[in-house]
Design an enzyme around this catalytic site. Structure first.
Site, PDB file in Angstrom:
ATOM      1  N   HIS A  47      38.602 -10.239 -12.894  1.00 33.16           N
ATOM      2  CA  HIS A  47      38.922 -11.250 -13.921  1.00 33.16           C
ATOM      3  C   HIS A  47      39.680 -10.942 -15.056  1.00 33.16           C
ATOM      4  CE1 HIS A  47      34.726 -11.636 -11.931  1.00 33.16           C
ATOM      5  NE2 HIS A  47      35.252 -12.757 -11.568  1.00 33.16           N
ATOM      6  N   CYS A  67      43.402  -9.454 -10.889  1.00 33.34           N
ATOM      7  CA  CYS A  67      43.922 -10.234  -9.767  1.00 33.34           C
ATOM      8  C   CYS A  67      45.192 -10.178 -10.060  1.00 33.34           C
ATOM      9  CB  CYS A  67      43.448 -11.519  -9.654  1.00 33.34           C
ATOM     10  SG  CYS A  67      44.152 -12.534  -8.282  1.00 33.34           S
ATOM     11  N   GLU A  94      37.352 -14.351 -17.441  1.00 29.18           N
ATOM     12  CA  GLU A  94      38.687 -14.248 -17.298  1.00 29.18           C
ATOM     13  C   GLU A  94      39.434 -15.147 -18.588  1.00 29.18           C
ATOM     14  OE1 GLU A  94      41.898 -17.129 -15.021  1.00 29.18           O
ATOM     15  OE2 GLU A  94      40.155 -16.418 -13.762  1.00 29.18           O
ATOM     16  N   THR A 134      42.091 -19.594 -13.521  1.00 30.11           N
ATOM     17  CA  THR A 134      42.520 -19.665 -12.211  1.00 30.11           C
ATOM     18  C   THR A 134      41.389 -20.152 -11.256  1.00 30.11           C
ATOM     19  OG1 THR A 134      41.665 -17.487 -11.410  1.00 30.11           O
ATOM     20  CG2 THR A 134      43.929 -17.584 -12.548  1.00 30.11           C
ATOM     21  N   SER A 149      32.514 -19.047 -10.792  1.00 30.38           N
ATOM     22  CA  SER A 149      33.100 -20.332 -11.107  1.00 30.38           C
ATOM     23  C   SER A 149      33.571 -21.063  -9.943  1.00 30.38           C
ATOM     24  CB  SER A 149      34.250 -20.113 -12.236  1.00 30.38           C
ATOM     25  OG  SER A 149      34.902 -21.273 -12.402  1.00 30.38           O
ATOM     26  N   SER A 207      34.439 -15.048  -3.723  1.00 28.28           N
ATOM     27  CA  SER A 207      34.113 -13.676  -3.715  1.00 28.28           C
ATOM     28  C   SER A 207      32.932 -13.385  -2.695  1.00 28.28           C
ATOM     29  CB  SER A 207      33.690 -13.381  -5.244  1.00 28.28           C
ATOM     30  OG  SER A 207      32.958 -14.495  -5.620  1.00 28.28           O
TER      31      SER A 207
END
EC number: 1.17.7.4
Length: 324
Positions: free
Chosen positions: A79, A101, A131, A169, A228, A272
């Site tokens: 994140h 990422c 994030e 994202t 999320s 994930s």
């Protein structure tokens, strides 16, 4: 095996994205190279099964870098982290492996660029998500969080002609565009990011759910409550016409009562989630009268990210010293 009660529609793409795969492999490779313990700041990805599996192999998950013994190896999660976290790690002489990422890093770079040009940056995202905290930390003096359309009225900018929006994202595409439309009503000069911030995998998984939801009496999303993108899949399924939708970490969490009067069950998983957990859900459904599985394909995914450079260098050093 129970009598046949209905069918399963299986979303494709589902499960692991390139960024999650890279982050999980990064922790596994760090354990191979350095041995246990390898510390990980925050959950490497938001999935209970993945975290528990890595813990058994010797990963130690911590909330902050000050919990990591000086000089130890620490992996930063997919994140992303703020510059302040990098500074804290350097001060403690931690050996860092950055598994952020690359698509999150892209948003960080956008934030820095617009801050250098003195824009007000409206970051659409969920308050408290790692994030969002990492991106906000790149330009705290320029970024303000917009947590959904209800936050739009509170936004204050210095120059309405010098304002841009960026986003987390893993949001719902439709919900984000609704927020952007409301922001543009207030600030007609609002600029958009140079490329889409919501990642390809989030969009593809939502699109697959949209394609099948109208035919589903029930959609089961495999994923964790702190994920999320998994939570968004439940919302998208309901908005796209599914009669019911539920989030589960494991097949054992499915309530048999959900199947009452259900002819078609949709199944998908967050970005994930390892495929083994989806397989267990399909087995659970098959045992209860839903053995037939039909795939609903929304996109082809071939993207692969290289491992963090800290691990690529280590592999080269190691192989160079191996006997021929």
């Amino acid at each position: 095996m129970a009598d046949q009660r209905g069918r399963v529609l299986l979303a494709d793409p589902r499960g692991y994205c390139a960024g999650v795969d890279r982050a999980v492999v990064a922790v596994e490779r760090a354990l191979e190279i350095h041995g246990a313990p390898v510390y990980v700041r925050k959950q490497i990805v938001h999935n209970k099964h993945v975290v528990a599996t890595l813990e058994r192999r010797g990963a130690v998950f911590v909330d902050e870098t000050d919990e990591v013994p000086e000089g130890s190896v620490v992996v930063f999660s997919a994140h992303g982290v703020s510059p302040a976290v990098h500074q804290e790690a350097a001060a403690r002489q931690l050996r860092t492996i950055d598994a952020t990422c690359p698509l999150v890093t892209k948003v960080h770079q956008e934030a820095k660029r617009f801050a250098r040009d003195d824009y007000d940056i409206l970051l659409i995202g969920h308050r408290g998500h790692e994030e969002v905290e990492g991106t906000s930390g790149e330009a705290p003096g320029h970024i303000q969080l917009v947590d959904g359309a209800e936050d739009v009225a509170n936004v204050q900018v210095r120059d309405p002609e010098k304002v841009v929006w960026l986003s987390q994202t893993t949001l719902s595409v439709d919900e984000t565009l609704t927020t952007v439309d409301q922001l543009k009503t207030r600030f007609p000069g609002l600029q958009s990011p140079p490329s889409d911030d919501i990642c390809y995998a989030t969009q593809n998984r939502q699109q697959a759910v949209k394609q099948m939801a109208g035919e589903c009496d029930l959609v089961v999303v495999v994923g964790s409550t702190n994920s999320s993108n998994s939570v968004r899949l439940v919302e998208v399924a309901l908005e796209a016409g599914a009669r019911a939708a539920h989030l589960v970490d494991f097949a054992s969490e499915i309530d048999p009562a959900w199947l009452e009067g259900v002819g078609t069950v949709g199944v998908t998983s967050g970005a994930s989630v390892p495929e083994v957990l989806v397989g267990e859900v399909l087995d659970w459904l098959a045992e209860r009268g839903y053995p037939d599985v039909e795939t609903v394909k929304a996109a082809e995914e071939r993207l692969v990210f290289a491992l963090p450079h800290e691990l690529r260098a280590k592999r080269v050093q190691r192989s160079a010293s191996d006997p021929a």
